[in-house]
Design an enzyme around this catalytic site. Sequence first.
Site, PDB file in Angstrom:
ATOM      1  N   GLY A 142     -14.890   1.397 -17.345  1.00  0.00           N
ATOM      2  CA  GLY A 142     -13.633   1.087 -16.923  1.00  0.00           C
ATOM      3  C   GLY A 142     -13.792  -0.084 -15.848  1.00  0.00           C
ATOM      4  O   GLY A 142     -12.718  -0.091 -14.866  1.00  0.00           O
ATOM      5  N   CYS A 199      -1.451   4.049  15.457  1.00  0.00           N
ATOM      6  CA  CYS A 199      -2.802   4.877  16.090  1.00  0.00           C
ATOM      7  C   CYS A 199      -1.879   5.997  17.066  1.00  0.00           C
ATOM      8  O   CYS A 199      -1.403   5.647  17.941  1.00  0.00           O
ATOM      9  CB  CYS A 199      -3.728   4.140  16.484  1.00  0.00           C
ATOM     10  SG  CYS A 199      -4.837   5.091  17.167  1.00  0.00           S
ATOM     11  N   TYR A 247       1.110  -1.242   0.088  1.00  0.00           N
ATOM     12  CA  TYR A 247       0.118  -0.121   0.007  1.00  0.00           C
ATOM     13  C   TYR A 247       0.763   1.295   0.083  1.00  0.00           C
ATOM     14  O   TYR A 247       0.571   2.296  -0.618  1.00  0.00           O
ATOM     15  CB  TYR A 247      -1.119   0.090   1.227  1.00  0.00           C
ATOM     16  CG  TYR A 247      -2.207  -0.817   0.692  1.00  0.00           C
ATOM     17  CD1 TYR A 247      -3.225  -0.322   0.222  1.00  0.00           C
ATOM     18  CD2 TYR A 247      -2.286  -2.332   1.239  1.00  0.00           C
ATOM     19  CE1 TYR A 247      -4.319  -1.169  -0.515  1.00  0.00           C
ATOM     20  CE2 TYR A 247      -3.171  -3.315   0.875  1.00  0.00           C
ATOM     21  CZ  TYR A 247      -4.202  -2.708   0.028  1.00  0.00           C
ATOM     22  OH  TYR A 247      -5.207  -3.538  -0.397  1.00  0.00           O
ATOM     23  N   CYS A 255      -7.724   2.448  12.610  1.00  0.00           N
ATOM     24  CA  CYS A 255      -6.983   1.605  13.609  1.00  0.00           C
ATOM     25  C   CYS A 255      -7.475   0.386  13.954  1.00  0.00           C
ATOM     26  O   CYS A 255      -8.739   0.247  14.029  1.00  0.00           O
ATOM     27  CB  CYS A 255      -6.877   2.453  15.021  1.00  0.00           C
ATOM     28  SG  CYS A 255      -6.242   1.587  16.244  1.00  0.00           S
ATOM     29  N   ASN A 309     -15.834   0.812 -22.106  1.00  0.00           N
ATOM     30  CA  ASN A 309     -14.706   0.238 -21.875  1.00  0.00           C
ATOM     31  C   ASN A 309     -13.742  -0.252 -22.944  1.00  0.00           C
ATOM     32  O   ASN A 309     -14.299  -0.352 -24.006  1.00  0.00           O
ATOM     33  CB  ASN A 309     -15.270  -1.406 -21.189  1.00  0.00           C
ATOM     34  CG  ASN A 309     -14.218  -2.143 -20.435  1.00  0.00           C
ATOM     35  OD1 ASN A 309     -13.022  -2.402 -20.706  1.00  0.00           O
ATOM     36  ND2 ASN A 309     -14.542  -2.345 -19.142  1.00  0.00           N
ATOM     37  N   HIS A 338     -15.245   0.732  -2.030  1.00  0.00           N
ATOM     38  CA  HIS A 338     -13.929  -0.126  -1.467  1.00  0.00           C
ATOM     39  C   HIS A 338     -13.053   0.633  -0.687  1.00  0.00           C
ATOM     40  O   HIS A 338     -11.908   0.215  -0.222  1.00  0.00           O
ATOM     41  CB  HIS A 338     -13.087  -0.744  -2.592  1.00  0.00           C
ATOM     42  CG  HIS A 338     -14.017  -1.607  -3.564  1.00  0.00           C
ATOM     43  ND1 HIS A 338     -13.633  -2.354  -4.741  1.00  0.00           N
ATOM     44  CD2 HIS A 338     -15.064  -2.424  -3.214  1.00  0.00           C
ATOM     45  CE1 HIS A 338     -14.210  -3.183  -5.343  1.00  0.00           C
ATOM     46  NE2 HIS A 338     -15.361  -3.290  -4.406  1.00  0.00           N
TER      47      HIS A 338
HETATM   48  P1  OAD Z   1     -10.258  -4.510 -13.659  1.00  0.00           P
HETATM   49  O1  OAD Z   1      -8.600  -4.482 -13.815  1.00  0.00           O
HETATM   50  O2  OAD Z   1     -10.551  -5.972 -13.090  1.00  0.00           O
HETATM   51  O3  OAD Z   1     -10.649  -3.991 -14.869  1.00  0.00           O
HETATM   52  C1  OAD Z   1     -10.382  -2.644 -15.402  1.00  0.00           C
HETATM   53  C2  OAD Z   1     -11.035  -2.730 -16.726  1.00  0.00           C
HETATM   54  O4  OAD Z   1     -11.041  -1.611 -17.128  1.00  0.00           O
HETATM   55  C3  OAD Z   1     -10.946  -3.550 -17.929  1.00  0.00           C
HETATM   56  O5  OAD Z   1     -12.318  -4.014 -18.228  1.00  0.00           O
HETATM   57  C4  OAD Z   1     -10.295  -2.814 -18.974  1.00  0.00           C
HETATM   58  O6  OAD Z   1     -10.706  -3.485 -20.200  1.00  0.00           O
HETATM   59  C5  OAD Z   1     -10.878  -1.577 -18.777  1.00  0.00           C
HETATM   60  N1  OAD Z   1     -10.001  -0.527 -19.002  1.00  0.00           N
HETATM   61  C6  OAD Z   1      -8.481  -0.383 -19.054  1.00  0.00           C
HETATM   62  N2  OAD Z   1      -8.071   0.895 -19.487  1.00  0.00           N
HETATM   63  C7  OAD Z   1      -9.372   1.300 -19.879  1.00  0.00           C
HETATM   64  C8  OAD Z   1      -9.503   3.016 -20.526  1.00  0.00           C
HETATM   65  N3  OAD Z   1      -8.543   3.555 -20.690  1.00  0.00           N
HETATM   66  N4  OAD Z   1     -10.883   3.124 -20.734  1.00  0.00           N
HETATM   67  C9  OAD Z   1     -11.776   2.265 -20.403  1.00  0.00           C
HETATM   68  N5  OAD Z   1     -11.837   1.201 -19.852  1.00  0.00           N
HETATM   69  C10 OAD Z   1     -10.494   0.794 -19.638  1.00  0.00           C
HETATM   70  O7  OAD Z   1     -10.678  -3.396 -12.333  1.00  0.00           O
HETATM   71  P2  OAD Z   1     -12.015  -3.260 -11.532  1.00  0.00           P
HETATM   72  O8  OAD Z   1     -13.109  -3.710 -12.483  1.00  0.00           O
HETATM   73  O9  OAD Z   1     -12.163  -1.951 -11.109  1.00  0.00           O
HETATM   74  O10 OAD Z   1     -11.149  -4.457  -5.448  1.00  0.00           O
HETATM   75  O11 OAD Z   1     -11.887  -4.283 -10.520  1.00  0.00           O
HETATM   76  C11 OAD Z   1     -12.673  -4.354  -9.415  1.00  0.00           C
HETATM   77  C12 OAD Z   1     -12.059  -4.558  -8.206  1.00  0.00           C
HETATM   78  O12 OAD Z   1     -10.945  -5.718  -8.292  1.00  0.00           O
HETATM   79  C13 OAD Z   1     -11.362  -3.497  -7.557  1.00  0.00           C
HETATM   80  O13 OAD Z   1     -11.884  -2.255  -6.920  1.00  0.00           O
HETATM   81  C14 OAD Z   1     -10.273  -4.148  -6.505  1.00  0.00           C
HETATM   82  C15 OAD Z   1      -9.903  -5.210  -7.567  1.00  0.00           C
HETATM   83  O14 OAD Z   1      -9.328  -6.512  -6.781  1.00  0.00           O
HETATM   84  C16 OAD Z   1     -10.530  -4.698  -4.263  1.00  0.00           C
HETATM   85  O15 OAD Z   1      -9.395  -4.250  -4.148  1.00  0.00           O
HETATM   86  C17 OAD Z   1     -11.545  -5.013  -3.278  1.00  0.00           C
END
Ligand code: OAD
Length: 242
Positions: free
Chosen positions: A190, A150, A70, A130, A216, A122
């Site tokens: 996205g 903390c 992180y 903490c 997307n 999220h």
């Molecule tokens: P992903 O990495 O799973 O998906 C990202 C999406 O963005 C894909 O479908 C790509 O095709 C699309 N993409 C990439 N570049 C783009 C652009 N310039 N314009 C439009 N689309 C684009 O990410 P999330 O769906 O956000 O959770 O993932 C969901 C969750 O999984 C996250 O919040 C995180 C992760 O594990 C936690 O950490 C709890």
Amino acid sequence: MSDVSADIGKLREKLWQAKRVTVLTGAGISAESGVPTFRGEGGLWKQYRAVDLATPEAFFRNPKLVWEFYNWRREMLDLLGPNPGHYALAEMEQRISRFTLITQNIDDLHRRAGSRNVIELHGNIWWVRCTGCGALNEDRRVPLPALPECKSCGALLRPNVVWFGENLDPAVLDEAYEALSNCDLMMVIGTSGTVQPAASMGLQAKTAGAAVVEINLEPTPYSGIYHISIAGKSGQILPQLL
Ligand code: OAD
């Protein structure tokens, strides 16, 4: 006119006629800022195992390693900024009276672009919680100490984000469901649609009667189900809607 520009035209019409607009974003909206996504090419979960870095068990086992991950992401985000996609959504909020932005991202880039009505499903990487007394604070130090403590009780701090295996804050979820159940247009931008409950939110909005439009770079499991699916980069498409 290509299909994409015809679809952008249709979306523009829907957007400016809508009385209430809800947007769901995922990592893709921040990709053009230089923030890695999770599942695409160069995605974080292609290089690292989520189970070692983003679960309560991982933190319990090795908090230093989790904080290293992180802290690395905080250092990266500290150097990056919002892109035209984030700014376009902030501008829409100014012009549309009922506009809600639900995001799965923890990067804070929507707020930095000026969005105000933001629901962070999220959590937010710049907030710490903490593990002892539960105190919640914004902490922008970069980097944080390897094992940050903390100020009130001295217990170990954790990032205020939702990890795999953890529940989302029910109050935050309620707010999101209210916004998606009562909008006339929902834009899903996205996100790969692989992580629940966000993955189903577009479908839930559609069932509730909203027009649902996906933006997307690549097809998702929902592309054929939504009313319109626009293939392209959000940073290029969203400014065209203004
Ligand atoms: P992903 O990495 O799973 O998906 C990202 C999406 O963005 C894909 O479908 C790509 O095709 C699309 N993409 C990439 N570049 C783009 C652009 N310039 N314009 C439009 N689309 C684009 O990410 P999330 O769906 O956000 O959770 O993932 C969901 C969750 O999984 C996250 O919040 C995180 C992760 O594990 C936690 O950490 C709890």
